[in-house]
Every structure is written in structure tokens, then in C-alpha cells.
Motif scaffolding. Structure first.
Motif, PDB file in Angstrom:
ATOM      1  N   LYS A 174      -2.334  -2.649   6.443  1.00 12.25           N
ATOM      2  CA  LYS A 174      -1.930  -3.505   5.328  1.00 12.25           C
ATOM      3  C   LYS A 174      -0.410  -3.512   5.298  1.00 12.25           C
ATOM      4  N   TYR A 224       9.588  -3.779   5.096  1.00 14.27           N
ATOM      5  CA  TYR A 224       8.167  -3.769   4.731  1.00 14.27           C
ATOM      6  C   TYR A 224       7.624  -2.352   4.810  1.00 14.27           C
ATOM      7  N   LEU A 242       1.450  -8.168   1.076  1.00 15.51           N
ATOM      8  CA  LEU A 242       1.817  -9.335   1.885  1.00 15.51           C
ATOM      9  C   LEU A 242       0.682  -9.799   2.774  1.00 15.51           C
ATOM     10  N   TYR A 243       0.015  -8.847   3.470  1.00 13.49           N
ATOM     11  CA  TYR A 243      -0.889  -9.246   4.538  1.00 13.49           C
ATOM     12  C   TYR A 243      -1.821  -8.102   4.873  1.00 13.49           C
ATOM     13  N   GLU A 244      -3.075  -8.400   5.153  1.00 15.57           N
ATOM     14  CA  GLU A 244      -3.990  -7.366   5.638  1.00 15.57           C
ATOM     15  C   GLU A 244      -4.509  -7.753   7.007  1.00 15.57           C
ATOM     16  N   GLY A 245      -4.245  -6.910   7.993  1.00 18.64           N
ATOM     17  CA  GLY A 245      -4.759  -7.148   9.346  1.00 18.64           C
ATOM     18  C   GLY A 245      -5.988  -6.290   9.573  1.00 18.64           C
TER      19      GLY A 245
END
Ligand code: UDP
Length: 239
Positions: free
Chosen positions: A14, A24, A7-10
Motif C-alpha cells: 500500500k 511516500y 494513494l494506491y494499493e498494489g
């Protein structure tokens, strides 16, 4: 449980969708950034420490009346969480003066802050997470009046609970950053609670046992993270 898509990597984690509804999986990374990502590096095993520390602290807070996004630890680096909608505000509480507070306001390093200082930053990397106040938050409709009041109340409760928790392992909670999210109309504590997001000073030696060792090039960074984890795990085992 299976992860279904990335979904998303900060900067430090992850996030993956899973085959469980509204759930999640967060995988913690060893990557470290500081000063709005101007300084970058890695801290060996940091992802494990932050996951394992957060996986102890979230249930402790839950047991003391703070609703959190935490569901369960999956492995040493990963946890399952509720799929909250993050409120784009960083909430900082400071019990002693250090870091950006001293730089910005000229307050003397290390003094005890009475009452504690409350700060909000806009979560926006491109703008460098600027400091904002209640008025900006409400005008920018980042959250409602009622949510803001609840965020403040919960953050103060968390400060009392975490200060007590860390004192038991001979650490002083100097300051920390929280993030909150919405889930089914309810406000939950989200993100992480770890040596990345809390400043922790050894009560006896006043040594810094947190990300400041990386920020300020103090050395023994991995050792400090491991020491915080060891103390917390030993404390939990002894209960
Ligand atoms: N903090 C954080 N993420 C950020 C900024 C700050 O977790 O993006 C935490 C930091 O670890 C400290 C507190 O919030 O515990 C206050 O940070 P400060 O503004 O002094 O951070 P600095 O600008 O010195 O990195």
C-alpha cells in the motif's frame, strides 16, 4: 512524519502520501499472487521480510553507485521512499533458466545463461504484463532512448552487485525483476528487492528460497522467507 492520505494499493504493497514533500510511505502486505494473480494467498510475515530485506539492499546498492528511491525504514513493515513517477516497464535479468523462460522457449530448466538474458514486460495487469522489446518501448514512448540505455546499464550493474551480495549468504541469484522511476529528471531504482522479486537458490542444496515455494506449492514458504532475512541480517551484523 505523518501519512496524510492513502494513494494506491498494489498486489503486495500500500502506498500513502506523507506530510513531507515528494515522499511516500510504502507498507508491505502479506498478500501473495502468482501467474498474473490467478493464484492468490498470504504468506505470514512476508510484508516484514520484504520490507526488511529491501531496507538492507537499497542502501547497499546506493553505497555502490546505484541511485534508489529508498529514504529510510520506518518500522518493520514500512519504509519512506521518494515519490517517483514509475516507468511502466518490468526489467527482468536471468542468470539461470527457470520459470516462464523455460515454458515459453523450451530452454532446459536450471542451465546457466551466458550471456545473461534481458527481458522487458509492459506493466499492465489487464494485459498480463506482456513481454515487449526496445522497439515497443520507444514507439509506445514508455521512456526515452537515453533512459532505456541507462536502465539497461543500471540493471546489469545491479545484477553484478546483487549476485555478489547473495553469494555471501550462500544464495545464488537465479533471476530478478526491477522497476525504475523518474525523480527530478533522474532515474532511480524503485519498487522492492526481495524474495518476491528475486529467485534465490541455496548454493549448497539448490533449494528454492523465494516465491517459487508459493508459486509451485513446495511448502515451507514462510520459513524460506525468514531464512533469507536471517542470513542477510547476520551478514550485515558481522560487517
Ligand atoms: N517477477 C516479479 N514480478 C512479476 C513477474 C516476475 O517479481 O510480475 C520476477 C520473478 O520473481 C522472477 C523473475 O521476475 O525472479 C522472472 O520471472 P518469470 O517471468 O520467470 O516469472 P513467472 O512467470 O514464472 O512467475
Amino acid at each position: 512524519m505523518q501519512t496524510t492520505s492513502f494513494l494506491y494499493e498494489g498486489k503486495a504493497k500500500k502506498v500513502f502520501k506523507t506530510n513531507q514533500q515528494d515522499t511516500y510511505l510504502i507498507r508491505y502486505k502479506d498478500d501473495a499472487t502468482a501467474f498474473n494473480a490467478e493464484k492468490r494467498g498470504t504468506i505470514a510475515q512476508k510484508g516484514e521480510v520484504n520490507n526488511l530485506v529491501s531496507a538492507i539492499i537499497f542502501p547497499y546498492l546506493e553505497a555502490n553507485g546505484i541511485p534508489t528511491h529508498f529514504i529510510e525504514k520506518i518500522d518493520r513493515r514500512s519504509m519512506l521512499v521518494k515519490a517517483v513517477e514509475i516507468i511502466p516497464i518490468e526489467v527482468v535479468i536471468r542468470n539461470r533458466a527457470t520459470g516462464s523462460l523455460c515454458k515459453r522457449l523450451g530452454i532446459k530448466e536450471g542451465i546457466t545463461l551466458t550471456p545473461r538474458v534481458f527481458e522487458f514486460c509492459l506493466k499492465n495487469d489487464a494485459l498480463g504484463d506482456p513481454i515487449i522489446n526496445d522497439s515497443h518501448i520507444l514507439t509506445m514512448k514508455l521512456c526515452s532512448d537515453a533512459e532505456l540505455a541507462e536502465v539497461k546499464k543500471m540493471a546489469d550493474q545491479i545484477n553484478v552487485l546483487l549476485s555478489h551480495f547473495f553469494k555471501k549468504v550462500n544464495l545464488e541469484l537465479i533471476d530478478f525483476k526491477l522497476e525504475f522511476g523518474r525523480f527530478n529528471g533522474k532515474l532511480l531504482l524503485a519498487d522492492e528487492v526481495s524474495p518476491d522479486t528475486c529467485r534465490l537458490w541455496d548454493l549448497t542444496t539448490q533449494n528454492r528460497m523465494d516465491k517459487d515455494r508459493f508459486r509451485l506449492d513446495l511448502g515451507a514458504v514462510e520459513e524460506a522467507y525468514q531464512e533469507v532475512l536471517n542470513r542477510i541480517e547476520n551478514q550485515v551484523k558481522s560487517i
